[in-house]
Design a protein around this motif. Structure first.
Motif, PDB file in Angstrom:
ATOM      1  N   PRO A 210       0.827  -1.203   0.000  1.00 14.39           N
ATOM      2  CA  PRO A 210       0.000   0.000   0.000  1.00 14.39           C
ATOM      3  C   PRO A 210       0.864   1.258   0.000  1.00 14.39           C
ATOM      4  O   PRO A 210       1.965   1.269   0.555  1.00 14.39           O
ATOM      5  CB  PRO A 210      -0.799  -0.117   1.301  1.00 14.39           C
ATOM      6  CG  PRO A 210      -0.804  -1.577   1.614  1.00 14.39           C
ATOM      7  CD  PRO A 210       0.506  -2.102   1.117  1.00 14.39           C
ATOM      8  N   ARG A 233      -2.878   2.134  -8.812  1.00 14.25           N
ATOM      9  CA  ARG A 233      -4.298   1.748  -8.730  1.00 14.25           C
ATOM     10  C   ARG A 233      -4.673   0.776  -9.852  1.00 14.25           C
ATOM     11  O   ARG A 233      -5.397  -0.191  -9.629  1.00 14.25           O
ATOM     12  CB  ARG A 233      -5.180   2.994  -8.794  1.00 14.25           C
ATOM     13  CG  ARG A 233      -5.128   3.856  -7.539  1.00 14.25           C
ATOM     14  CD  ARG A 233      -6.229   4.900  -7.561  1.00 14.25           C
ATOM     15  NE  ARG A 233      -6.198   5.734  -6.367  1.00 14.25           N
ATOM     16  CZ  ARG A 233      -5.863   7.016  -6.358  1.00 14.25           C
ATOM     17  NH1 ARG A 233      -5.547   7.627  -7.500  1.00 14.25           N
ATOM     18  NH2 ARG A 233      -5.858   7.704  -5.229  1.00 14.25           N
ATOM     19  N   GLU A 238      -3.374  -0.628  -3.241  1.00 15.87           N
ATOM     20  CA  GLU A 238      -4.101   0.339  -2.413  1.00 15.87           C
ATOM     21  C   GLU A 238      -3.306   1.642  -2.345  1.00 15.87           C
ATOM     22  O   GLU A 238      -2.134   1.638  -1.946  1.00 15.87           O
ATOM     23  CB  GLU A 238      -4.307  -0.241  -1.020  1.00 15.87           C
ATOM     24  CG  GLU A 238      -5.069   0.636  -0.052  1.00 15.87           C
ATOM     25  CD  GLU A 238      -5.190   0.012   1.318  1.00 15.87           C
ATOM     26  OE1 GLU A 238      -5.424   0.767   2.291  1.00 15.87           O
ATOM     27  OE2 GLU A 238      -5.034  -1.225   1.438  1.00 15.87           O
TER      28      GLU A 238
END
Length: 281
Positions: A210, A233, A238
């Motif tokens: 992330p 993305r 994330e």
């Protein structure tokens, strides 16, 4: 080279202006260690450890166009991250161009990551909870380290904080930017195509940790951050983006003159607490 030396000297002098660049956080203890030939600035919270596994680790790469800068210029941010997350923040003084062109900085940052993993016990830290962070050129290096860790299967990276990163050096233009790229690449512009120089050009961004990406409305490199967020993305990563409207490049390391720095730091701390604490084993 004369201009570069002058800029380095000016930056060194300006670090003493704590009203602009901020000072060390009294809630963290700072020390220096050597990892082979790399100097590391280590910020450790004064508060007691709350996890039996040890403190999480934030590996922080400073900015400076790969040609100047040092961990000292980010001490305000590093100390507060340590104090507010309970993490050990390790900032390497990687080699600079043009004396040490690419891939020297990348190799030093990768070596620093492996050093903190190997010496996590000595740091009182948990090698399974690491985030890479960097601003500007340091953001580029953080993105590259995250990609390499994914490709090599280790060390495990829990998250990446990319603060106004430069993600594509191909054809990069602007006041002073062309000279910086030339210095960094040792005059070989063809290397800008390599993913370890331009992480946007990696074959795939799938499987990366992330990310929190910070930019600013008036940052001339804002499109870099936006393009990288979009690429992540698309690959299923994330991503959170923070873009203050009244800020420009380098605002996060200028707390004395940029009100946006504190809000940006708060976003970084929130993200780190999410990926380092809520996702413990």
């Amino acid at each position: 080279m004369v201009e570069l030396r002058e800029r380095r000297a000016a930056l060194l002098a300006n670090r003493r202006l704590t009203w602009v660049f901020g000072a060390d956080d009294p809630a963290a203890v700072r020390r220096e260690v050597q990892a082979g030939g790399i100097r590391l600035r280590v910020h450790v919270p004064r508060a007691p450890v709350t996890s039996a596994a040890g403190r999480p680790i934030v590996l922080a790469f400073h900015g400076g166009g790969w040609c100047w800068g040092s961990p000292e210029q980010s001490r305000w941010m590093a100390g507060r991250i340590a104090a507010r997350t309970g993490a050990v923040v390790v900032a390497p003084a990687y080699r600079l161009a043009p004396e040490h062109p690419y891939p020297a900085a990348v190799e030093d940052c990768w070596a620093a990551l492996n050093w903190v993993v190997a010496h996590a016990d000595d740091l009182g830290a948990d090698a399974d909870r690491i985030v890479v962070l960097g601003d500007s050129a340091g953001g580029t290096l953080a993105a590259v380290v995250a990609l390499r860790a994914r490709d090599e299967g280790a060390p495990r990276i829990r998250g990446q904080v990319l603060i106004y990163p430069v993600v594509d050096l191909v054809g990069l233009r602007g006041p002073g930017l062309g000279g910086i790229v030339e210095h960094y690449l040792g005059g070989d512009g063809s290397r800008a195509e390599e993913w370890a120089v331009s992480p946007l050009r990696a074959a795939s961004h799938a499987g990366l940790p992330p990310a929190l990406i910070l930019t600013a409305r008036f940052d001339p490199l804002r499109r870099h951050a936006e393009r990288y967020a979009a690429a992540l993305r698309t690959a299923g990563v994330e991503v959170a983006v923070h873009c203050p409207t009244l800020a420009t490049h380098a605002y996060l390391t200028l707390p004395g003159i940029s009100p946006a720095s504190r809000a940006g730091l708060a976003r970084v701390v929130t993200f780190l607490n999410q990926v380092l604490i809520s996702r413990q084993r």
